[in-house]
Design an enzyme around this catalytic site. Structure first.
Site, mmCIF file in Angstrom:
data_model
loop_
_atom_site.group_PDB
_atom_site.id
_atom_site.type_symbol
_atom_site.label_atom_id
_atom_site.label_comp_id
_atom_site.label_asym_id
_atom_site.label_seq_id
_atom_site.Cartn_x
_atom_site.Cartn_y
_atom_site.Cartn_z
ATOM 1 N N GLY A 19 38.407 37.480 38.272
ATOM 2 C CA GLY A 19 38.655 36.113 38.745
ATOM 3 C C GLY A 19 37.845 35.800 39.994
ATOM 4 N N ALA A 124 41.005 37.654 29.687
ATOM 5 C CA ALA A 124 41.817 38.882 29.726
ATOM 6 C C ALA A 124 41.817 39.533 28.341
ATOM 7 C CB ALA A 124 43.239 38.556 30.167
ATOM 8 N N HIS A 180 35.753 41.528 20.222
ATOM 9 C CA HIS A 180 35.284 42.051 21.503
ATOM 10 C C HIS A 180 36.019 43.382 21.676
ATOM 11 C CE1 HIS A 180 33.940 42.446 25.573
ATOM 12 N NE2 HIS A 180 35.169 42.420 26.056
HETATM 13 N N1 LIG Z 1 36.601 39.551 28.002
HETATM 14 C C1 LIG Z 1 35.787 40.324 28.706
HETATM 15 O O1 LIG Z 1 34.601 40.440 28.369
HETATM 16 C C2 LIG Z 1 36.300 41.034 29.913
HETATM 17 C C3 LIG Z 1 37.653 41.051 30.141
HETATM 18 N N2 LIG Z 1 38.168 41.698 31.223
HETATM 19 C C4 LIG Z 1 39.620 41.657 31.359
HETATM 20 O O2 LIG Z 1 39.984 40.759 32.400
HETATM 21 C C5 LIG Z 1 41.288 41.124 32.893
HETATM 22 C C6 LIG Z 1 41.257 41.152 34.414
HETATM 23 O O3 LIG Z 1 40.442 42.213 34.888
HETATM 24 P P1 LIG Z 1 40.329 42.485 36.477
HETATM 25 O O4 LIG Z 1 40.110 41.211 37.186
HETATM 26 O O5 LIG Z 1 39.391 43.596 36.668
HETATM 27 O O6 LIG Z 1 41.811 42.982 36.804
HETATM 28 P P2 LIG Z 1 42.544 42.980 38.229
HETATM 29 O O7 LIG Z 1 43.702 43.907 38.101
HETATM 30 O O8 LIG Z 1 41.555 43.218 39.304
HETATM 31 O O9 LIG Z 1 43.077 41.471 38.367
HETATM 32 C C7 LIG Z 1 44.051 40.923 37.535
HETATM 33 C C8 LIG Z 1 44.839 39.923 38.384
HETATM 34 O O10 LIG Z 1 45.725 39.181 37.532
HETATM 35 C C9 LIG Z 1 46.838 38.820 38.359
HETATM 36 N N3 LIG Z 1 47.971 38.330 37.594
HETATM 37 C C10 LIG Z 1 48.945 39.044 36.973
HETATM 38 N N4 LIG Z 1 49.861 38.192 36.453
HETATM 39 C C11 LIG Z 1 49.455 36.934 36.743
HETATM 40 C C12 LIG Z 1 49.972 35.632 36.479
HETATM 41 N N5 LIG Z 1 51.122 35.451 35.802
HETATM 42 N N6 LIG Z 1 49.286 34.551 36.932
HETATM 43 C C13 LIG Z 1 48.134 34.690 37.622
HETATM 44 N N7 LIG Z 1 47.591 35.905 37.911
HETATM 45 C C14 LIG Z 1 48.254 37.004 37.471
HETATM 46 C C15 LIG Z 1 47.124 40.123 39.090
HETATM 47 O O11 LIG Z 1 47.986 39.909 40.230
HETATM 48 C C16 LIG Z 1 45.726 40.590 39.460
HETATM 49 O O12 LIG Z 1 45.343 40.145 40.757
HETATM 50 C C17 LIG Z 1 41.613 42.465 32.224
HETATM 51 O O13 LIG Z 1 42.468 42.240 31.123
HETATM 52 C C18 LIG Z 1 40.266 42.975 31.756
HETATM 53 O O14 LIG Z 1 40.358 43.868 30.672
HETATM 54 C C19 LIG Z 1 37.370 42.297 32.154
HETATM 55 C C20 LIG Z 1 36.008 42.280 31.997
HETATM 56 C C21 LIG Z 1 35.364 41.689 30.838
HETATM 57 C C1 LIG Z 2 36.102 45.125 30.158
HETATM 58 C C2 LIG Z 2 35.419 44.460 29.048
HETATM 59 O O1 LIG Z 2 36.022 43.974 28.120
HETATM 60 C C3 LIG Z 2 33.966 44.422 29.053
HETATM 61 O O2 LIG Z 2 33.319 44.601 30.097
HETATM 62 O O3 LIG Z 2 33.376 44.249 27.964
#
Ligand SMILES: NC(=O)C1=CN([C@@H]2O[C@H](COP(=O)(O)OP(=O)(O)OC[C@H]3O[C@@H](n4cnc5c(N)ncnc54)[C@H](O)[C@@H]3O)[C@@H](O)[C@H]2O)C=CC1
Ligand SMILES: CC(=O)C(=O)O
Length: 327
Positions: A19, A124, A180
């Site tokens: 984020g 996510a 993905h």
């Molecule tokens: N689609 C893609 O290509 C990618 C997806 N991701 C995914 O993105 C997600 C986040 O990854 P990160 O930022 O590294 O994790 P992170 O743990 O650093 O951040 C996640 C944040 O979400 C917050 N959160 C939890 N419940 C919430 C709610 N109800 N409302 C608002 N915020 C809330 C948490 O407090 C935390 O700060 C993961 O599921 C990860 O697998 C990550 C990289 C690539």
């Molecule tokens: C974490 C994830 O889904 C990516 O980097 O592709």
């Protein structure tokens, strides 16, 4: 045009690694008047807003950043959902499903009533399954709910192919499609460099071994980065910011994104035209026989995960009520 009409906002739910990186990318390349960050971790939220705000003082400061509530986020032009648990080294994206489905459901309860014009962009993981349930939980039209899907995998694919072919990544036209996740596949039959089909452009180099190497690099990229630094953030930050731009600028860009596929019964990535109303239309792609089989296998796997999740949902009163609200 009045100030009011020019106001455009992007809300980012979850201000962890992804984020915050997305917010920073949006501040560096302004496309909206306001970025709203939402996260239940108040101290983290305030610190991210202050730190990101410090990055806006020197230059054009075209985009303001502030903390907001879920309710405010629900009125934004684009809502990007990065809220959720992330993989630990060695974990699969699918292992996050139960935790992140609960978070997703609580988000829609807190955002309600969501603006009927909002476009939802899921980031996510597992992104295809969460996109499927976000359609149901939000009550928004299908075209307004999309996931980043394999757009990041496709960027990785273009990067590695560009190195091998010694051309710019922007001259490579090649897609990773499907999940993905582990069942993704490369649409080799459609790949090209400029207007030259890949099989002509790379000729002898394009062996089965070459393809398998590239596929394993693309499929394994996230795991390798997570093993070394605990998360991936810059790639997805850039991809998600680009998708926000295609939406707000109504650019009608074609990208592989996760959206509902009625004939497959799940959300997965196929090429689509993206604009101000979300997914404007699917862009047909002619897959060869092997790729078509990979697509069907991928959809079968995703449908099985959805069925498992639906059973779990029925056993959980809170989630069942959330789903029934828009049934
Ligand atoms: N689609 C893609 O290509 C990618 C997806 N991701 C995914 O993105 C997600 C986040 O990854 P990160 O930022 O590294 O994790 P992170 O743990 O650093 O951040 C996640 C944040 O979400 C917050 N959160 C939890 N419940 C919430 C709610 N109800 N409302 C608002 N915020 C809330 C948490 O407090 C935390 O700060 C993961 O599921 C990860 O697998 C990550 C990289 C690539
Ligand atoms: C974490 C994830 O889904 C990516 O980097 O592709």
């Amino acid at each position: 045009m009045s100030e009011q009409r020019l106001k455009t906002s992007i809300a980012i739910l979850g201000c962890g690694e992804v984020g915050a990186t997305l917010a920073y990318t949006l501040l560096q390349n302004p496309i909206c008047s306001e970025v709203i960050l939402v996260d239940p971790k108040k101290e983290l939220l305030d610190a991210q807003v202050r730190d990101l705000g410090d990055a806006t003082y020197g230059g054009r400061a075209a985009t303001k950043i502030r903390a907001g509530t879920h309710q405010e986020a629900g009125q934004a032009d684009v809502v990007v959902i990065t809220a959720g648990a992330k993989q630990k080294p060695g974990e699969s994206r699918l292992s996050l499903l139960s935790r992140n489905l609960h978070i997703l459901s609580s988000i829609f309860t807190s955002m309600s009533p969501i603006s009927p014009h909002t476009i939802l962009l899921l980031v996510a993981n597992p992104v295809d399954i969460l996109t499927y349930f976000a359609r149901k939980l939000s009550g928004l039209p299908e075209s307004q709910v999309l996931g980043t899907g394999t757009s990041l995998d496709s960027a990785r694919l273009r990067g590695v192919l560009a190195q091998k072919a010694e051309v710019s990544p922007s001259s490579i036209d090649a897609y990773v499609l499907g999940e993905h996740g582990d069942s993704q596949f490369v649409a080799w039959s459609n790949a090209s460099i400029g207007s030259t089909p890949l099989r002509l452009a790379l000729s002898a180099k394009l062996s089965d071994e070459f393809k398998a190497d590239i596929e394993s690099h693309t499929r394994g990229a996230a795991g390798a980065i997570i093993a070394a630094k605990g998360c991936t953030a810059y790639g997805i930050g850039n991809v998600a910011a680009s998708i926000c731009k295609y939406i707000l600028f109504d650019s009608r860009t074609v990208r592989p994104l996760s959206f509902y596929q009625p004939e497959l019964g799940c959300c997965l990535s196929m090429p689509a035209v993206i604009g101000r109303k979300g997914i404007l239309r699917a862009m047909p792609i002619q897959l060869d026989e092997d790729e078509q089989k990979l697509l069907e296998d991928c959809a079968e796997g995703l449908r099985a995960v959805i069925e498992g999740a639906e059973k779990e949902l029925k056993a959980d009163d809170e989630l069942r009520h959330a789903l029934e609200k828009h049934a």
